[in-house]
Design a protein around this motif. Structure first.
Motif, short mmCIF file in Angstrom:
data_model
loop_
_atom_site.label_atom_id
_atom_site.label_comp_id
_atom_site.label_asym_id
_atom_site.label_seq_id
_atom_site.Cartn_x
_atom_site.Cartn_y
_atom_site.Cartn_z
N ALA A 1 0.78 -4.05 19.96
CA ALA A 1 -0.56 -2.97 19.57
C ALA A 1 -1.42 -3.59 18.67
CB ALA A 1 0.08 -1.72 19.18
N ARG A 2 -2.64 -3.49 19.25
CA ARG A 2 -3.99 -3.90 18.17
C ARG A 2 -4.00 -2.90 17.01
NH1 ARG A 2 -6.52 -4.49 23.49
NH2 ARG A 2 -6.05 -6.52 24.32
N VAL A 3 -4.28 -3.36 15.84
CA VAL A 3 -4.30 -2.72 14.58
C VAL A 3 -5.74 -2.59 14.21
CG1 VAL A 3 -3.41 -1.90 12.39
CG2 VAL A 3 -1.97 -2.69 14.43
N LEU A 4 -6.53 -1.64 13.78
CA LEU A 4 -7.66 -1.69 13.02
C LEU A 4 -7.40 -1.20 11.54
CD1 LEU A 4 -10.72 -1.88 12.71
CD2 LEU A 4 -10.91 0.67 13.52
N ILE A 5 -7.53 -2.11 10.60
CA ILE A 5 -7.31 -1.69 9.14
C ILE A 5 -8.31 -1.54 8.43
CG2 ILE A 5 -6.11 -2.55 7.12
CD1 ILE A 5 -4.67 -4.58 9.04
N THR A 6 -8.56 -0.36 7.92
CA THR A 6 -9.85 -0.23 7.10
C THR A 6 -9.63 0.23 5.79
OG1 THR A 6 -9.76 2.27 7.69
CG2 THR A 6 -11.14 0.99 9.24
N GLY A 7 -10.64 0.36 4.75
CA GLY A 7 -10.36 0.25 3.44
C GLY A 7 -11.43 -0.43 2.59
N PRO A 8 -11.71 -0.14 1.52
CA PRO A 8 -12.70 -0.66 0.35
C PRO A 8 -12.51 -2.25 0.39
CG PRO A 8 -11.26 1.08 -0.86
CD PRO A 8 -10.80 1.16 0.57
N ASN A 9 -13.12 -2.73 -0.19
CA ASN A 9 -12.96 -4.37 -0.77
C ASN A 9 -12.14 -4.10 -1.97
OD1 ASN A 9 -14.79 -5.60 1.13
ND2 ASN A 9 -16.76 -5.22 -0.27
N GLY A 10 -11.23 -5.38 -1.73
CA GLY A 10 -10.14 -5.62 -2.70
C GLY A 10 -8.98 -4.58 -2.91
N SER A 11 -8.87 -3.64 -1.59
CA SER A 11 -7.74 -2.60 -1.53
C SER A 11 -6.55 -3.43 -0.83
CB SER A 11 -7.99 -1.31 -0.77
OG SER A 11 -8.67 -1.75 0.49
N GLY A 12 -6.48 -4.63 -0.49
CA GLY A 12 -5.32 -5.15 0.06
C GLY A 12 -5.05 -5.24 1.84
N LYS A 13 -6.33 -4.93 2.47
CA LYS A 13 -6.16 -5.20 3.73
C LYS A 13 -5.51 -6.38 4.62
CE LYS A 13 -10.59 -4.34 4.19
NZ LYS A 13 -10.89 -4.08 3.06
N GLU A 14 -5.91 -7.52 3.92
CA GLU A 14 -5.31 -8.47 4.40
C GLU A 14 -3.60 -8.79 3.99
OE1 GLU A 14 -6.51 -8.86 0.31
OE2 GLU A 14 -7.61 -8.58 2.22
N LEU A 15 -3.16 -8.30 2.96
CA LEU A 15 -1.70 -8.05 2.81
C LEU A 15 -1.06 -7.25 3.97
CD1 LEU A 15 -1.56 -7.68 -0.77
CD2 LEU A 15 -1.49 -9.56 0.46
N VAL A 16 -1.97 -6.11 4.33
CA VAL A 16 -1.31 -5.12 5.56
C VAL A 16 -1.28 -6.16 6.87
CG1 VAL A 16 -1.73 -3.17 6.92
CG2 VAL A 16 -2.12 -2.87 4.48
N ALA A 17 -2.16 -6.93 6.93
CA ALA A 17 -2.26 -7.45 8.32
C ALA A 17 -1.09 -8.76 8.20
CB ALA A 17 -3.60 -8.33 8.40
N ARG A 18 -0.86 -9.34 7.13
CA ARG A 18 0.02 -10.19 6.93
C ARG A 18 1.42 -9.66 7.12
NH1 ARG A 18 0.15 -15.57 5.31
NH2 ARG A 18 -2.04 -15.45 4.68
N SER A 19 2.00 -8.64 6.52
CA SER A 19 3.04 -7.75 6.67
C SER A 19 3.27 -7.42 8.14
CB SER A 19 3.17 -6.61 5.91
OG SER A 19 3.05 -6.86 4.49
N LEU A 20 2.29 -6.86 8.91
CA LEU A 20 2.40 -6.84 10.22
C LEU A 20 2.91 -7.85 11.13
CD1 LEU A 20 -0.92 -4.44 10.94
CD2 LEU A 20 1.50 -3.77 11.56
N HIS A 21 2.21 -9.20 10.52
CA HIS A 21 2.56 -10.23 11.43
C HIS A 21 4.04 -10.71 11.05
CE1 HIS A 21 2.62 -14.52 12.98
NE2 HIS A 21 2.86 -15.03 12.07
N GLN A 22 4.31 -10.77 9.55
CA GLN A 22 5.74 -11.11 9.26
C GLN A 22 6.92 -10.17 9.86
OE1 GLN A 22 5.23 -11.05 5.05
NE2 GLN A 22 4.33 -13.12 4.84
N GLN A 23 6.48 -8.99 10.22
CA GLN A 23 7.74 -8.27 10.76
C GLN A 23 7.61 -7.99 12.23
OE1 GLN A 23 8.13 -4.42 8.62
NE2 GLN A 23 6.93 -5.05 6.86
N SER A 24 6.91 -8.69 12.81
CA SER A 24 6.61 -8.89 14.19
C SER A 24 7.55 -9.94 14.94
CB SER A 24 5.29 -9.05 14.49
OG SER A 24 4.77 -10.55 14.44
N LEU A 25 7.47 -9.61 16.39
CA LEU A 25 8.24 -10.83 17.15
C LEU A 25 7.65 -11.80 17.18
CD1 LEU A 25 9.59 -8.36 19.80
CD2 LEU A 25 10.68 -8.93 17.91
#
Length: 383
Positions: A159-183
């Motif tokens: 599934a495609r994911v849209l991550i929103t939030g203010p600058n510096g809140s850690g959106k890229e860490l959420v994206a990387r976690s999605l990849h690391q826990q994916s197939l």
């Protein structure tokens, strides 16, 4: 390179210092165990020579204290009363090597080289791990636990994911976690910052180009979509993408095909797209800056990352994590921070979010005391 010598015998200290200075090393000496510990905890040395038999604090005690305090400098024990049992015990307790007196010049130089080579290897390995695994999502607030639960459910899907939030809140860490826990975790993870690329180059950056397709296209270039084939592509700051590029991204999402700039040949790609933005995309749609059809393609799953002001209970854990990280990167012993200092940090507003907190912790480590106190926070953060 800087070497510390801890020995109660002035003649040994002087001779060893002279030898190492002649070899181009910067040398500092301590005449007892307590002074040596203080020096080693104050700054980082590339190697430490420590005598075993000393009045007061013996070398084995110095070794135990420095290892317990997390000093990463290689520690080389020296003794004129050596036996196999003592040498083995020192190595087990964390010493890098054991040298007998009288000291042999060649043995000393070889030991230093081996010690520094090992230290550099450990440092390079840490850097590599950080590059591969990235930073962690630190905190145990309910807001962060909710995000972790969402990642756990969503990551194994495509599934495609849209991550929103203010600058510096850690959106890229959420994206990387999605990849690391994916197939797709064994496949490429590619990030592209749409706001950092000029609008006239964004299409080339995303979709690639053929040689000669424009003035500076001196060779064929694979774009980010092709580089991420089989893996995950993060479109960071997607709200800043130009409308022409949005149209092409929409086509890739719909047809799983792209064509490089300057080519009409279709290339099939299998990419999971994650998008991130600090903008309200629905407002951007109303202004005509963002395509509504692309918004709905990207927004299969929406993860909203809260700002630090909405998860202040995580500040103590984050602060200690950054202290550990910064001290490790700079090769310095880890420092403590008082509970009063942490309470003051929790009272502060954080418009820069986690990125701002990391900068603040670096400032406190440079300017503050040990441990970092509430007064340090008042002087260097609140002032």
């Amino acid at each position: 390179m800087k070497i510390l010598i801890i020995d109660d015998e002035r003649a040994i200290r002087g001779a060893l210092k002279e030898i190492l200075t002649d070899e181009g090393y910067e040398v500092e000496v301590a005449e007892d165990g307590a002074g040596g510990c203080a020096a080693a905890l104050k700054e980082r040395f590339d190697a430490i020579f420590c005598d075993i038999k000393m009045p007061g604090m013996e070398g084995t005690e110095v070794l135990s204290k420095l290892v317990a305090e997390g000093v990463e400098s290689p520690i080389i024990m020296i003794s004129g009363h050596a036996d196999i049992e003592t040498a083995v015990r020192c190595i087990k307790d964390g010493a890098f090597d054991f040298i007998q007196k009288p000291l042999d010049l060649n043995r000393i130089l070889i030991t230093i080289k081996n010690a520094t080579d090992k230290a550099n290897l450990v440092k390079d390995n840490k850097i590599l791990k950080k590059k591969v695994y990235g930073q962690q999502m630190i905190g145990s607030s309910e807001a962060l636990e909710h995000i972790r639960r969402m990642i756990e459910k969503v990551a194994p899907t495509d599934a495609r994911v849209l991550i929103t939030g203010p600058n510096g809140s850690g959106k890229e860490l959420v994206a990387r976690s999605l990849h690391q826990q994916s197939l797709r975790s064994s496949m490429p993870y590619i990030e592209v910052n749409c706001a950092a690329i000029p609008s006239e180059l964004i299409e080339s950056e995303l979709f690639g180009h053929e040689k000669g397709s424009f003035t500076s296209a001196i060779k064929q270039h694979k774009g980010k979509f092709e580089q991420a084939d089989g893996g995950t592509l993060l479109l960071d700051e997607v709200g800043d993408m130009s409308l022409p590029a949005q149209a092409k991204v929409l086509r890739v999402l719909q047809e799983k095909k792209l064509s490089r700039v300057g080519s009409d040949k279709d290339i099939e790609v299998n990419v999971r797209v994650i998008a991130a933005t600090n903008k309200n995309l629905q407002e951007e749609i109303a202004k005509g800056n963002f395509r509504e059809d692309l918004y709905y393609r990207l927004n299969a799953i929406h993860i909203k990352v809260p700002g630090l002001d909405d998860r202040k209970s995580d500040i103590p854990e984050l602060a200690r994590y950054f202290i550990c990280q910064i001290c490790s990167e700079s090769g310095k012993p880890e420092r403590e921070i008082s509970e009063e200092a942490l309470k003051l940090l929790m009272e502060k507003n954080w418009p820069g979010n986690i990125r701002e907190l990391r900068n603040v912790m670096e400032r406190l480590l440079i300017l503050g005391g040990s441990p970092i106190s509430a007064q340090d926070v008042q002087d260097y953060v609140m002032a």
